[in-house]
Design a protein around this motif. Structure first.
Motif, PDB file in Angstrom:
ATOM      1  N   HIS A 179       0.844  -1.193   0.000  1.00 49.66           N
ATOM      2  CA  HIS A 179       0.000   0.000   0.000  1.00 49.66           C
ATOM      3  C   HIS A 179       0.879   1.243   0.000  1.00 49.66           C
ATOM      4  CE1 HIS A 179      -3.816  -2.042   0.512  1.00 49.66           C
ATOM      5  NE2 HIS A 179      -3.299  -2.768   1.488  1.00 49.66           N
ATOM      6  N   LEU A 180       0.822   1.997  -1.093  1.00 50.11           N
ATOM      7  CA  LEU A 180       1.674   3.186  -1.211  1.00 50.11           C
ATOM      8  C   LEU A 180       0.950   4.470  -0.814  1.00 50.11           C
ATOM      9  CD1 LEU A 180       3.444   2.291  -4.571  1.00 50.11           C
ATOM     10  CD2 LEU A 180       4.441   2.225  -2.293  1.00 50.11           C
ATOM     11  N   SER A 181      -0.341   4.370  -0.516  1.00 48.05           N
ATOM     12  CA  SER A 181      -1.129   5.564  -0.211  1.00 48.05           C
ATOM     13  C   SER A 181      -0.521   6.339   0.957  1.00 48.05           C
ATOM     14  CB  SER A 181      -2.564   5.162   0.132  1.00 48.05           C
ATOM     15  OG  SER A 181      -3.362   6.321   0.257  1.00 48.05           O
ATOM     16  N   THR A 182      -0.388   7.659   0.783  1.00 46.66           N
ATOM     17  CA  THR A 182       0.133   8.477   1.889  1.00 46.66           C
ATOM     18  C   THR A 182      -0.974   8.852   2.864  1.00 46.66           C
ATOM     19  OG1 THR A 182      -0.220  10.474   0.598  1.00 46.66           O
ATOM     20  CG2 THR A 182       1.995   9.490   0.516  1.00 46.66           C
ATOM     21  N   THR A 183      -2.258   8.731   2.402  1.00 47.04           N
ATOM     22  CA  THR A 183      -3.352   9.196   3.255  1.00 47.04           C
ATOM     23  C   THR A 183      -4.515   8.211   3.227  1.00 47.04           C
ATOM     24  OG1 THR A 183      -4.677  11.155   3.773  1.00 47.04           O
ATOM     25  CG2 THR A 183      -4.325  10.682   1.423  1.00 47.04           C
ATOM     26  N   PHE A 184      -5.333   8.233   4.259  1.00 48.99           N
ATOM     27  CA  PHE A 184      -6.386   7.224   4.437  1.00 48.99           C
ATOM     28  C   PHE A 184      -7.700   7.920   4.775  1.00 48.99           C
ATOM     29  CE2 PHE A 184      -2.274   5.422   5.233  1.00 48.99           C
ATOM     30  CZ  PHE A 184      -2.320   4.178   4.618  1.00 48.99           C
ATOM     31  N   LEU A 185      -8.794   7.379   4.278  1.00 46.12           N
ATOM     32  CA  LEU A 185     -10.122   7.953   4.544  1.00 46.12           C
ATOM     33  C   LEU A 185     -10.379   8.033   6.046  1.00 46.12           C
ATOM     34  CD1 LEU A 185     -12.647   6.152   2.139  1.00 46.12           C
ATOM     35  CD2 LEU A 185     -12.035   8.590   2.147  1.00 46.12           C
ATOM     36  N   HIS A 186     -10.902   9.166   6.493  1.00 44.14           N
ATOM     37  CA  HIS A 186     -11.382   9.214   7.872  1.00 44.14           C
ATOM     38  C   HIS A 186     -12.738   9.893   7.905  1.00 44.14           C
ATOM     39  CE1 HIS A 186     -10.447  13.477   8.386  1.00 44.14           C
ATOM     40  NE2 HIS A 186      -9.172  13.275   8.105  1.00 44.14           N
ATOM     41  N   ALA A 187     -13.448   9.763   9.025  1.00 46.88           N
ATOM     42  CA  ALA A 187     -14.775  10.354   9.167  1.00 46.88           C
ATOM     43  C   ALA A 187     -14.634  11.869   9.288  1.00 46.88           C
ATOM     44  CB  ALA A 187     -15.443   9.774  10.411  1.00 46.88           C
ATOM     45  N   PRO A 188     -15.725  12.619   9.038  1.00 46.22           N
ATOM     46  CA  PRO A 188     -15.648  14.087   9.124  1.00 46.22           C
ATOM     47  C   PRO A 188     -15.115  14.567  10.470  1.00 46.22           C
ATOM     48  CG  PRO A 188     -17.721  13.431   8.131  1.00 46.22           C
ATOM     49  CD  PRO A 188     -17.049  12.162   8.580  1.00 46.22           C
ATOM     50  N   ASP A 189     -15.368  13.827  11.531  1.00 44.46           N
ATOM     51  CA  ASP A 189     -14.869  14.265  12.848  1.00 44.46           C
ATOM     52  C   ASP A 189     -13.466  13.720  13.149  1.00 44.46           C
ATOM     53  OD1 ASP A 189     -15.203  11.600  13.381  1.00 44.46           O
ATOM     54  OD2 ASP A 189     -16.615  11.865  15.047  1.00 44.46           O
ATOM     55  N   GLY A 190     -12.807  13.146  12.133  1.00 45.01           N
ATOM     56  CA  GLY A 190     -11.427  12.678  12.313  1.00 45.01           C
ATOM     57  C   GLY A 190     -11.316  11.234  12.766  1.00 45.01           C
ATOM     58  N   THR A 191     -12.429  10.570  13.051  1.00 47.18           N
ATOM     59  CA  THR A 191     -12.364   9.168  13.478  1.00 47.18           C
ATOM     60  C   THR A 191     -11.699   8.325  12.390  1.00 47.18           C
ATOM     61  OG1 THR A 191     -14.441   9.494  14.651  1.00 47.18           O
ATOM     62  CG2 THR A 191     -13.761   7.203  14.295  1.00 47.18           C
ATOM     63  N   GLN A 192     -10.721   7.497  12.801  1.00 46.83           N
ATOM     64  CA  GLN A 192     -10.004   6.667  11.830  1.00 46.83           C
ATOM     65  C   GLN A 192     -10.742   5.345  11.655  1.00 46.83           C
ATOM     66  OE1 GLN A 192      -5.829   6.334  12.942  1.00 46.83           O
ATOM     67  NE2 GLN A 192      -5.838   8.458  13.624  1.00 46.83           N
ATOM     68  N   ASP A 193     -11.682   5.311  10.696  1.00 49.32           N
ATOM     69  CA  ASP A 193     -12.498   4.109  10.510  1.00 49.32           C
ATOM     70  C   ASP A 193     -11.656   2.895  10.167  1.00 49.32           C
ATOM     71  OD1 ASP A 193     -14.733   5.674  10.879  1.00 49.32           O
ATOM     72  OD2 ASP A 193     -14.886   6.161   8.738  1.00 49.32           O
ATOM     73  N   HIS A 194     -10.531   3.119   9.494  1.00 45.67           N
ATOM     74  CA  HIS A 194      -9.721   1.991   9.018  1.00 45.67           C
ATOM     75  C   HIS A 194      -8.426   1.833   9.820  1.00 45.67           C
ATOM     76  CE1 HIS A 194     -12.414   1.721   5.551  1.00 45.67           C
ATOM     77  NE2 HIS A 194     -12.409   3.034   5.588  1.00 45.67           N
ATOM     78  N   GLY A 195      -8.265   2.661  10.838  1.00 50.44           N
ATOM     79  CA  GLY A 195      -7.092   2.509  11.703  1.00 50.44           C
ATOM     80  C   GLY A 195      -5.858   3.269  11.258  1.00 50.44           C
ATOM     81  N   TYR A 196      -5.948   3.965  10.120  1.00 49.34           N
ATOM     82  CA  TYR A 196      -4.772   4.698   9.634  1.00 49.34           C
ATOM     83  C   TYR A 196      -5.170   6.123   9.268  1.00 49.34           C
ATOM     84  CZ  TYR A 196      -2.888   0.009   9.316  1.00 49.34           C
ATOM     85  OH  TYR A 196      -2.492  -1.251   9.622  1.00 49.34           O
ATOM     86  N   LEU A 197      -4.206   7.059   9.393  1.00 49.31           N
ATOM     87  CA  LEU A 197      -4.476   8.448   9.065  1.00 49.31           C
ATOM     88  C   LEU A 197      -3.536   8.958   7.980  1.00 49.31           C
ATOM     89  CD1 LEU A 197      -6.236  10.929  10.214  1.00 49.31           C
ATOM     90  CD2 LEU A 197      -4.057  11.648  11.240  1.00 49.31           C
ATOM     91  N   TYR A 198      -2.231   8.726   8.189  1.00 44.85           N
ATOM     92  CA  TYR A 198      -1.223   9.335   7.328  1.00 44.85           C
ATOM     93  C   TYR A 198      -0.009   8.437   7.321  1.00 44.85           C
ATOM     94  CZ  TYR A 198       1.592  13.246   5.467  1.00 44.85           C
ATOM     95  OH  TYR A 198       2.367  14.056   4.688  1.00 44.85           O
ATOM     96  N   GLN A 199       0.621   8.252   6.159  1.00 41.28           N
ATOM     97  CA  GLN A 199       1.670   7.232   6.025  1.00 41.28           C
ATOM     98  C   GLN A 199       2.823   7.427   7.001  1.00 41.28           C
ATOM     99  OE1 GLN A 199       4.967   6.627   2.852  1.00 41.28           O
ATOM    100  NE2 GLN A 199       3.089   5.916   1.883  1.00 41.28           N
ATOM    101  N   ARG A 200       3.197   8.658   7.298  1.00 37.72           N
ATOM    102  CA  ARG A 200       4.339   8.882   8.195  1.00 37.72           C
ATOM    103  C   ARG A 200       4.062   8.345   9.599  1.00 37.72           C
ATOM    104  NH1 ARG A 200       4.769  13.620  10.744  1.00 37.72           N
ATOM    105  NH2 ARG A 200       4.002  14.821   8.972  1.00 37.72           N
ATOM    106  N   TYR A 201       2.781   8.321  10.003  1.00 35.26           N
ATOM    107  CA  TYR A 201       2.431   7.815  11.342  1.00 35.26           C
ATOM    108  C   TYR A 201       2.461   6.289  11.380  1.00 35.26           C
ATOM    109  CZ  TYR A 201       0.255  12.493  11.903  1.00 35.26           C
ATOM    110  OH  TYR A 201      -0.007  13.824  11.949  1.00 35.26           O
ATOM    111  N   ASP A 202       1.879   5.713  10.365  1.00 33.36           N
ATOM    112  CA  ASP A 202       1.558   4.289  10.414  1.00 33.36           C
ATOM    113  C   ASP A 202       0.983   3.912   9.048  1.00 33.36           C
ATOM    114  OD1 ASP A 202       1.538   2.133  12.031  1.00 33.36           O
ATOM    115  OD2 ASP A 202      -0.007   2.869  13.402  1.00 33.36           O
ATOM    116  N   ASN A 203       1.219   2.708   8.596  1.00 31.10           N
ATOM    117  CA  ASN A 203       0.583   2.293   7.338  1.00 31.10           C
ATOM    118  C   ASN A 203       0.471   0.773   7.306  1.00 31.10           C
ATOM    119  OD1 ASN A 203       2.982   1.247   5.564  1.00 31.10           O
ATOM    120  ND2 ASN A 203       3.715   3.131   6.530  1.00 31.10           N
ATOM    121  N   PRO A 204      -0.446   0.237   6.500  1.00 29.98           N
ATOM    122  CA  PRO A 204      -0.773  -1.191   6.601  1.00 29.98           C
ATOM    123  C   PRO A 204       0.365  -2.134   6.224  1.00 29.98           C
ATOM    124  CG  PRO A 204      -2.227  -0.076   5.005  1.00 29.98           C
ATOM    125  CD  PRO A 204      -1.362   0.968   5.614  1.00 29.98           C
TER     126      PRO A 204
END
Ligand SMILES: *Cc1c(COP(=O)(O)O)cnc(C)c1O
Length: 374
Positions: A26-51
């Protein structure tokens, strides 16, 4: 599950969406989150964490018996991330025979992070006991060490550190989880340059920190990575994960080849000493037998005739390439004193070998031909 099985299966679970047997990259640098910032899939941004990295970290933790593992961009990034995660004030005690980069980090950079450094022969209980005091935040050892292949007693160091409320950090790069399990012996953190045996093909850089407990220190190291930014790329995580699958099999052959190379060098009249814990003459032989499943694929040796002879041998091999680093499929030879900068610490006649995966007889013949040219 035994170590070989963990190496093949942990982090390598088939992709539930596609059925792909190999871990998706997974090369995506960014991940879908809810409007209030909830990380539905457990990831936010590649520098923090990625699958992809999460799979590697699960595998690395499983191999070292750790509660949590973190991947950094290089081994040096792993070392500096850990040192920057320690509380400021106090000191870090380092094993004297130490990877050159970590030594420079200790001497030149630690003061900037509010810590001081001191160096001991961690094999000497008296020296160790005197150095590790109430001001000590961590004891940092490397075993087997680079380039003298010194073996340090991990369990004894854990006791010395814990008695003073300090952590024990073990740079286990030469051993890998296949040959040595520092956490089972009492270490709090295991560091690996994954650039070496874990990646295993001389084509990827990475560093791993494996934590015995998922506590404040691991959380702090996660924050240092996230904010100071020494994150690895997902592609590098993917390559290292692929390397881990064959790590136990590769280590077995590195070890078997090293034994044959050591036997040939130890019998050669031009060689004054072979530094390899598998030799009964080595100071750390009994300890290595206790603490490791095998002494490994790294060794160094010294030429009685000194520096010029060492340079001639390093220039005279055809299969052993003259290059730095270690742990790849190809065998390497290096005159360490020549690459250690202004103040080399390695003996002038010392050559370090990373024994690769070629046929052992070809490697022995190559060294013997280079030694015959002296
Ligand atoms: C290579 C190495 C390091 C540094 O790792 P990099 O991936 O090169 O940054 C640290 N410790 C040891 C023992 C090493 O061999």
């Amino acid at each position: 599950m035994r170590l070989e099985t963990r190496a093949v299966h942990i982090g390598a679970e088939p992709d539930p969406e596609t059925g792909a047997l190999v871990a998706p990259l997974h090369l995506s640098t960014t991940f879908l989150h809810a409007p209030d910032g909830t990380q539905d899939h457990g990831y936010l941004y590649q520098r923090y964490d990625n699958p992809t990295q999460a799979r590697l970290e699960a595998a690395a933790a499983a191999l070292d018996g750790a509660a949590r593992a973190l991947l950094l961009s290089t081994g040096m990034a792993a070392a500096s991330t850990l040192l920057q995660s320690l509380p400021a004030g106090g000191k870090v005690v380092f094993q004297r025979d130490l990877y050159h980069g970590v030594r420079v980090l200790a001497e030149d950079w630690l003061p900037r992070w509010g810590l001081s450094a001191c160096f001991v022969d961690a094999r000497d209980p008296a020296e160790l006991g005197a150095a590790v005091d109430g001001e000590t935040r961590a004891l940092w050892i490397e075993t087997p060490s680079n380039p003298l292949m010194q073996v340090v007693d991990i369990a004894a160091c854990a006791q010395a550190a814990h008695r003073q409320g300090a952590l024990l950090v073990v740079d286990s790069t030469f051993a890998t989880p296949v040959l040595q399990q520092p956490i089972a012996l009492g270490a709090d953190v295991v560091m690996h340059s994954a650039t070496k045996y874990m990646g295993g093909h001389s084509d990827v850089m990475g560093g791993l920190l494996c934590f015995a407990r998922d506590e404040a220190l691991a959380a702090r190291a996660f924050d240092v990575r996230k904010l100071l930014g020494a994150s690895a790329s997902p592609f590098n995580a993917w390559l290292i994960l692929r390397g881990l699958r064959s790590l136990p099999a590769r280590m077995a052959m590195h070890c078997a080849n090293a034994e044959k190379v050591v036997a040939a060098l130890a019998a050669h009249p031009a060689v004054s000493v072979v530094h390899y814990p598998g030799l009964a003459s080595h100071a750390g032989h009994a300890l290595a037998t206790r603490q490791m499943t095998h002494p490994g694929g790294m060794l160094s040796f010294e030429l009685a005739a000194g520096r010029e002879a060492a340079l001639k041998v390093a220039g005279g091999t055809r299969l052993f390439h003259c290059a730095t680093s270690l742990g790849g499929c190809e065998s390497l030879i290096e005159h360490r004193a020549s690459v250690e900068g202004a103040n080399p610490v390695s003996p002038p006649g010392l050559l370090r070998l990373s024994v690769g995966l070629e046929h052992a007889d070809d490697l022995v013949e190559d060294l013997q031909a280079a030694l015959a040219g002296l």
